[in-house]
Design an enzyme around this catalytic site. Structure first.
Site, PDB file in Angstrom:
ATOM      1  N   ASN A  62       0.895  -1.092  -0.046  1.00 51.94           N
ATOM      2  CA  ASN A  62       0.028   0.095  -0.090  1.00 51.94           C
ATOM      3  C   ASN A  62       0.844   1.244  -0.001  1.00 51.94           C
ATOM      4  OD1 ASN A  62      -2.677   1.477   0.365  1.00 51.94           O
ATOM      5  ND2 ASN A  62      -2.365   1.695   2.221  1.00 51.94           N
ATOM      6  N   ASP A 127       6.038  -4.409   2.045  1.00 52.35           N
ATOM      7  CA  ASP A 127       4.744  -3.963   2.727  1.00 52.35           C
ATOM      8  C   ASP A 127       3.859  -5.000   2.851  1.00 52.35           C
ATOM      9  OD1 ASP A 127       3.701  -1.178   3.544  1.00 52.35           O
ATOM     10  OD2 ASP A 127       1.959  -2.081   2.427  1.00 52.35           O
ATOM     11  N   TRP A 128       2.540  -4.846   2.475  1.00 48.72           N
ATOM     12  CA  TRP A 128       1.255  -5.762   2.879  1.00 48.72           C
ATOM     13  C   TRP A 128       1.647  -6.964   1.768  1.00 48.72           C
ATOM     14  CZ3 TRP A 128      -1.771  -7.048   6.322  1.00 48.72           C
ATOM     15  CH2 TRP A 128      -2.221  -6.030   7.338  1.00 48.72           C
ATOM     16  N   GLU A 151      10.995  -4.418   4.045  1.00 47.27           N
ATOM     17  CA  GLU A 151      10.120  -3.635   4.770  1.00 47.27           C
ATOM     18  C   GLU A 151       8.689  -4.141   4.558  1.00 47.27           C
ATOM     19  OE1 GLU A 151       9.950  -0.301   6.144  1.00 47.27           O
ATOM     20  OE2 GLU A 151      12.169  -0.758   6.727  1.00 47.27           O
ATOM     21  N   HIS A 297      11.108   3.417   4.100  1.00 47.54           N
ATOM     22  CA  HIS A 297      10.144   2.344   3.597  1.00 47.54           C
ATOM     23  C   HIS A 297      10.010   1.997   2.133  1.00 47.54           C
ATOM     24  CE1 HIS A 297       6.793  -0.583   4.570  1.00 47.54           C
ATOM     25  NE2 HIS A 297       6.030   0.208   3.663  1.00 47.54           N
TER      26      HIS A 297
END
Length: 318
Positions: A62, A127-128, A151, A297
């Site tokens: 995201n 991420d996700w 990350e 990130h």
């Protein structure tokens, strides 16, 4: 070390680091790939499919899309088949009227991978995309050869015990998860793309061209529904129960699986600070680590070629 200490060490990692732009080898803004599509659960899922050989599947998070991997993919397509899908509701995939919970995303993305009937897969996660990728790996252990991640949703930082252990990030997440407030910040003001991705999540702000490309998928408030729901899916204080349970399963998987693993990391990072990497080195078997330098990130925007070359070299060894 407690999670409060991990978060504190990031120095609110989603803050621009002020590193001179000339020190960074930024990638191109162009997206040079033709997207393919598959119908999954009645909705169009869009994906990049380049090269031949054993598949490498790139999972974004995201508020990004397969565009995040545009400068990484060319480093591996001489020897591998590179696949990078857009999550449902994101990128070029359809944007149906869904709740956009974790399970909505998993059903569509996992459905696409199943439809492609992949074998001997290397996963590359961010991420996700990490939660989705680790989940698929746990469900398909005979299909996964290796995993690279960066990350992402992984121990020891997540799941968060409470908003308090998150430091300043806790207040931001609390606002995003508050009905009415989060809608204003993310749907109307487009904070997640313009601020968190465009400025605070990278070492140097994204160019206008790159930021415009990310924004092109989300022309209005309604189209940003998935971007709002994702922070509401982050496991904090046991809520949501579904993603809390999944994150704990990922802890068990990473600390017991013997398949080759590689993690790219930066300093201070956002959800993978130096102390988290030290924990991984001590607790995750068959793990290699590659430190890229200063960052936050969205490290693919600051180090695309370093990630691509590191991935290609690692793949030669595994």
């Amino acid at each position: 070390m407690k999670r409060r200490e991990f978060i504190a060490t990031t120095g609110l990692a989603l803050t621009a680091l002020g590193v001179p732009a000339q020190l960074w080898a930024k990638g191109d803004a162009d997206f040079p790939f033709e997207m393919k599509t598959q119908d999954i659960l009645g909705h169009k899922m869009a994906y990049v499919d380049e090269g031949t050989g054993d598949p490498i599947v790139f999972f974004h998070g995201n508020p990004t899309s397969s565009y995040l991997w545009r400068n990484v993919i060319p480093h591996v397509t001489d020897t591998h088949r590179a696949i990078a899908a857009d999550m449902i509701g994101m990128g070029n995939s359809d944007k149906p009227d869904l709740a956009y919970t974790y399970d909505d995303h998993a059903a569509h993305l996992h459905g696409l991978l199943d439809a492609l009937d992949l074998q001997n897969v290397t996963l590359v996660l961010h991420d996700w995309g990490g939660a989705l990728g680790f989940d698929w790996a746990m469900k398909n252990p005979d299909k996964v050869k290796a995993i690279a991640y960066m990350e992402t949703i992984a121990p020891p930082v997540l799941p968060f015990e409470s908003y308090d252990v998150m430091g300043p990030l806790g207040e931001i997440f609390k606002a995003w998860r508050t009905t009415g407030v989060g809608e204003k910040m993310i749907l109307e003001d487009n904070m997640f793309i313009n601020e968190m991705l465009g400025k605070q999540g990278v070492a140097t702000p994204l160019s206008d061209e790159v930021l415009a490309h990310y924004n092109s998928y989300y022309p209005d408030a309604a189209s940003r529904a998935p971007i709002l729901e994702w922070p509401r899916q982050v496991p904090i204080g046991g809520v949501p129960e579904r993603t809390t349970k999944l994150t704990l399963e990922i802890v068990d998987y990473l600390t017991t699986s013997e398949i080759p693993k590689l993690t790219f990391h930066v300093t201070p990072g956002a959800i993978a600070p130096p102390e988290a990497i030290a924990w991984m080195k001590a607790n995750v078997p068959n793990l290699e680590t590659l430190h890229l330098g200063p960052g936050a990130h969205f490290i693919q925007e600051d180090y695309p070629h370093e990630i691509g070359r590191g991935l290609a070299e690692w793949l030669q060894r595994v």
